[in-house]
Design a protein around this motif. Structure first.
Motif, PDB file in Angstrom:
ATOM      1  N   SER A  16       0.948  -1.303   0.098  1.00 59.11           N
ATOM      2  CA  SER A  16       0.032  -0.005   0.023  1.00 59.11           C
ATOM      3  C   SER A  16       0.895   1.278  -0.116  1.00 59.11           C
ATOM      4  O   SER A  16       0.438   2.360  -0.386  1.00 59.11           O
ATOM      5  CB  SER A  16      -0.980   0.042   1.295  1.00 59.11           C
ATOM      6  OG  SER A  16      -0.004  -0.129   2.514  1.00 59.11           O
ATOM      7  N   GLU A  17       2.208   1.046   0.560  1.00 58.75           N
ATOM      8  CA  GLU A  17       2.891   2.262   0.501  1.00 58.75           C
ATOM      9  C   GLU A  17       4.522   2.053   0.781  1.00 58.75           C
ATOM     10  O   GLU A  17       4.561   0.858   1.169  1.00 58.75           O
ATOM     11  CB  GLU A  17       2.523   3.412   1.655  1.00 58.75           C
ATOM     12  CG  GLU A  17       2.689   2.707   2.964  1.00 58.75           C
ATOM     13  CD  GLU A  17       2.422   3.616   4.353  1.00 58.75           C
ATOM     14  OE1 GLU A  17       2.478   4.873   4.069  1.00 58.75           O
ATOM     15  OE2 GLU A  17       1.941   2.956   5.361  1.00 58.75           O
ATOM     16  N   ASN A  92       1.491  -7.394  -5.404  1.00 55.39           N
ATOM     17  CA  ASN A  92       1.014  -6.235  -4.112  1.00 55.39           C
ATOM     18  C   ASN A  92      -0.437  -6.526  -4.027  1.00 55.39           C
ATOM     19  O   ASN A  92      -1.177  -6.002  -3.249  1.00 55.39           O
ATOM     20  CB  ASN A  92       0.955  -4.938  -4.711  1.00 55.39           C
ATOM     21  CG  ASN A  92       0.097  -4.610  -5.812  1.00 55.39           C
ATOM     22  OD1 ASN A  92      -0.518  -5.526  -6.336  1.00 55.39           O
ATOM     23  ND2 ASN A  92      -0.053  -3.301  -6.520  1.00 55.39           N
ATOM     24  N   SER A  94      -3.333  -6.882  -5.779  1.00 54.31           N
ATOM     25  CA  SER A  94      -4.354  -6.234  -6.823  1.00 54.31           C
ATOM     26  C   SER A  94      -4.537  -7.316  -8.014  1.00 54.31           C
ATOM     27  O   SER A  94      -3.631  -7.847  -8.148  1.00 54.31           O
ATOM     28  CB  SER A  94      -3.841  -4.983  -7.538  1.00 54.31           C
ATOM     29  OG  SER A  94      -2.652  -4.910  -8.260  1.00 54.31           O
ATOM     30  N   ARG A 193      -3.189  -7.281   9.038  1.00 55.38           N
ATOM     31  CA  ARG A 193      -2.464  -5.882   9.307  1.00 55.38           C
ATOM     32  C   ARG A 193      -2.431  -5.456  10.750  1.00 55.38           C
ATOM     33  O   ARG A 193      -1.725  -4.723  11.111  1.00 55.38           O
ATOM     34  CB  ARG A 193      -3.152  -4.990   8.397  1.00 55.38           C
ATOM     35  CG  ARG A 193      -2.892  -5.248   6.833  1.00 55.38           C
ATOM     36  CD  ARG A 193      -1.688  -4.985   6.264  1.00 55.38           C
ATOM     37  NE  ARG A 193      -1.534  -5.245   4.920  1.00 55.38           N
ATOM     38  CZ  ARG A 193      -1.542  -4.337   4.047  1.00 55.38           C
ATOM     39  NH1 ARG A 193      -1.833  -3.256   4.244  1.00 55.38           N
ATOM     40  NH2 ARG A 193      -1.331  -4.640   2.569  1.00 55.38           N
TER      41      ARG A 193
END
Length: 371
Positions: A16-17, A92, A94, A193
């Motif tokens: 995500s980052e 990732n 997706s 997470r």
């Protein structure tokens, strides 16, 4: 934690980052040296890349890392008794693409599955980057041997599915129970997470449970862990597909709800989940009460597992998520009245590709980053 899972967790954390190695280590509770070792290998494989260093105060500049999402793909298939759902997934998490194909579990199932996979592998734009294939199958699955021990919904028993596919496909094949596959996706990209220990409760055509303890998915000997639907509720209850009577599934699975609604005269026939949802939405007599009863039965059983394992989070998934507003009035009081401490409950929006994404996550968590 296994090395391949550490690498998968690093990829998921960076999905995500961008983060530097110290930040990744803090997020995962690992040493910086361990993260540095694994990120070095992931950079060599082409799955991560370094960004320009960032200077913030005294000390050495921090070097952020980011995922190279199209460096490799994993293919996941959800096996249903009427169709297959496939998802091609980036590193990732997706989606690249998805597809649905008809499926007959009684007509050379390995041949049908191999054909579907080979078509994806033959794609000139993406096929050569597929590093592995995961299968999410309902029932009792032995993932170590790749054998479907029992799948009443598919009519399979002791089917050596992975060995049959390994002879036909040029990339590694993994197989697991569909709930555990989706639990792997939750570990990498969802509930995991924020929690190291959690449960995933799947309610649909059956009832299953994924168990994560210390960031490890618990499978048990021969892959039999998680058969929550076969927790005994009443020895004189309805017959179950497993051959016993009064299992939890016979009170909460969608087919059981439809049968009970018909037995009580609430519907003129055994109807699908969509019709049960319509009737509940319209507040048809007795339907919401039936759902609340099922929710309470689920909640009491879930509270017992929560207390035994001392987890603090439970995520609900599955085709029956649309019925949750009518399960909840029975489920939540039963859970909250039964657990010994607080429990975070999350309900995931569901679609038919969810187990396929879980199957693709199986490959990400094992084969993809193990080289």
């Amino acid at each position: 934690m296994r090395e391949d899972l550490i690498r998968a967790e690093i990829l998921a954390t960076l999905a995500s980052e961008p983060l530097n190695r110290s930040q990744v280590a803090a997020r995962l509770g690992l040493g910086v040296a361990t993260v540095s070792e694994h990120t070095r290998r992931l950079i060599e494989l082409g799955y991560l890349r370094e960004l320009p260093p960032q200077v913030a105060g005294p000390g050495r500049p921090r070097v952020p890392l980011e995922v190279v999402p199209d460096a490799a793909y994993t293919l996941g298939l959800r096996v249903h008794h009427t169709h297959l759902v496939g998802v091609l997934m980036r590193t990732n998490g997706s989606e690249v693409s998805r597809f649905t194909l008809p499926f007959d579990p009684h007509a050379d199932p390995a041949g049908q599955l191999a054909k579907a996979c080979l078509e994806v592998l033959a794609d000139p734009e993406t096929g050569d980057r597929v590093r592995g294939i995961g299968l999410a199958v309902p029932g009792v699955i032995d993932p170590a041997k790749g054998v479907v021990r029992m799948s009443p919904h598919l009519g399979w028993s002791d089917l050596p599915l992975r060995p049959l596919l390994a002879d036909r496909l040029p990339v590694p094949v993994l197989i697991d129970n569909d709930t555990r596959a989706s639990t792997t996706a939750e570990l990498l990209f969802g509930t995991g997470r924020d929690h190291d220990d959690f449960l995933v409760l799947a309610v649909g055509g059956g009832v299953g449970m994924g168990i994560v303890l210390g960031r490890r998915l618990h499978r048990g000997p021969d892959g039999v862990a998680g058969e929550f639907g076969h927790v005994p509720v009443d020895p004189s209850g309805p017959p179950c597909v497993c051959g016993r009577r009064g299992c939890l599934e016979t009170y909460a699975a969608d087919y059981a709800l439809a049968e009970r609604a018909h037995e009580r005269g609430l519907t003129p026939a055994v109807v699908p989940v969509a019709e049960l949802h319509r009737l509940a939405s319209a507040d048809a007599p007795g339907v919401r009460a039936l759902m609340a009863e099922a929710g309470a039965t689920l909640g009491r059983a879930a509270a017992g597992v929560v207390n035994v394992l001392a987890v603090r989070a439970l995520t609900l998934i599955g085709e029956s998520h649309v019925l949750w507003p009518y399960f909840e009035p029975g489920f939540r009081p039963a859970v909250e009245g039964g657990v010994l401490s607080g429990l975070e409950i999350t309900v995931r929006q569901w679609d038919d590709s969810a187990h396929a994404r879980g199957a693709a996550s199986l490959v990400l968590a094992t084969t993809l980053a193990s080289r």
